[in-house]
Motif scaffolding. Structure first.
Motif, short mmCIF file in Angstrom:
data_model
loop_
_atom_site.label_atom_id
_atom_site.label_comp_id
_atom_site.label_asym_id
_atom_site.label_seq_id
_atom_site.Cartn_x
_atom_site.Cartn_y
_atom_site.Cartn_z
N ARG A 111 6.14 0.22 -12.79
CA ARG A 111 4.74 -0.01 -13.05
C ARG A 111 4.57 -0.08 -11.86
N PHE A 112 3.16 0.71 -11.33
CA PHE A 112 2.78 -0.11 -9.91
C PHE A 112 2.26 -1.24 -9.58
N VAL A 113 3.26 -1.56 -8.97
CA VAL A 113 3.13 -2.83 -8.51
C VAL A 113 2.23 -3.40 -7.70
N LYS A 114 1.03 -4.16 -7.76
CA LYS A 114 -0.03 -4.47 -6.46
C LYS A 114 0.33 -5.59 -5.96
N CYS A 115 0.87 -6.78 -6.50
CA CYS A 115 0.60 -8.07 -5.73
C CYS A 115 2.50 -8.38 -5.93
N ALA A 116 3.33 -8.14 -6.50
CA ALA A 116 4.41 -7.83 -6.90
C ALA A 116 4.59 -9.55 -6.98
N ARG A 128 5.52 -8.86 -17.10
CA ARG A 128 5.35 -8.42 -16.57
C ARG A 128 6.95 -7.44 -15.02
N VAL A 129 6.47 -6.72 -15.21
CA VAL A 129 7.35 -6.11 -14.63
C VAL A 129 7.73 -6.26 -13.07
N GLY A 134 -4.46 2.10 -11.96
CA GLY A 134 -4.78 0.97 -13.12
C GLY A 134 -5.01 1.65 -14.41
N LYS A 135 -5.77 2.24 -14.11
CA LYS A 135 -6.08 3.56 -15.93
C LYS A 135 -5.38 3.79 -16.34
N LYS A 136 -5.12 3.67 -18.02
CA LYS A 136 -4.50 3.88 -19.10
C LYS A 136 -4.47 5.39 -19.09
N ILE A 137 -3.23 5.88 -18.91
CA ILE A 137 -3.36 7.61 -19.61
C ILE A 137 -2.13 7.64 -20.08
N TYR A 138 -2.12 7.91 -21.33
CA TYR A 138 -1.68 7.75 -22.80
C TYR A 138 -1.07 9.05 -22.83
#
Length: 76
Positions: free
Chosen positions: A22-27, A41-42, A69-73
Motif C-alpha cells: 500500500r502507499f504509506v505516507k506516514c509509516a 495498518r499495513v 488515496g483514491k480507491k480504484i476498484y
C-alpha cells in the motif's frame, strides 16, 4: 490474483501468508492511508498477513489506492 490464492488456501485449510503493498505516507499508522479491513495498518501491523486475517477483510482484493488515496476498484 493474490485474493484467489488466499481463498483457495483457506478453502483447503492450507496456511498461507500474503505480503501486501500500500502507499504509506506516514509509516507510523497515523494517517490511515494503508488501512485494510477493520483497522489493520499495513505499515505497522503488516505488511505480511495470514490467510485467516485477510479472509476477514472485506476490502481485500476489491480495490487498490492510487497515490492520492483514491480507491480504484478491481473488476472481474
Amino acid at each position: 490474483m493474490m485474493k484467489k490464492i488466499v481463498d483457495i488456501c483457506n478453502e483447503r485449510e492450507i496456511y498461507v501468508e500474503a505480503s501486501l503493498e500500500r502507499f504509506v505516507k506516514c509509516a507510523l499508522g497515523i494517517c490511515g492511508q494503508c488501512v485494510i479491513g477493520k483497522g489493520l495498518r499495513v505499515c505497522t501491523d503488516g505488511p505480511v498477513f495470514d490467510g485467516k486475517t485477510l479472509a476477514g477483510c472485506a476490502d481485500f482484493g476489491v480495490f487498490r489506492r492510487d497515490e492520492s488515496g483514491k480507491k480504484i476498484y478491481f473488476h472481474e
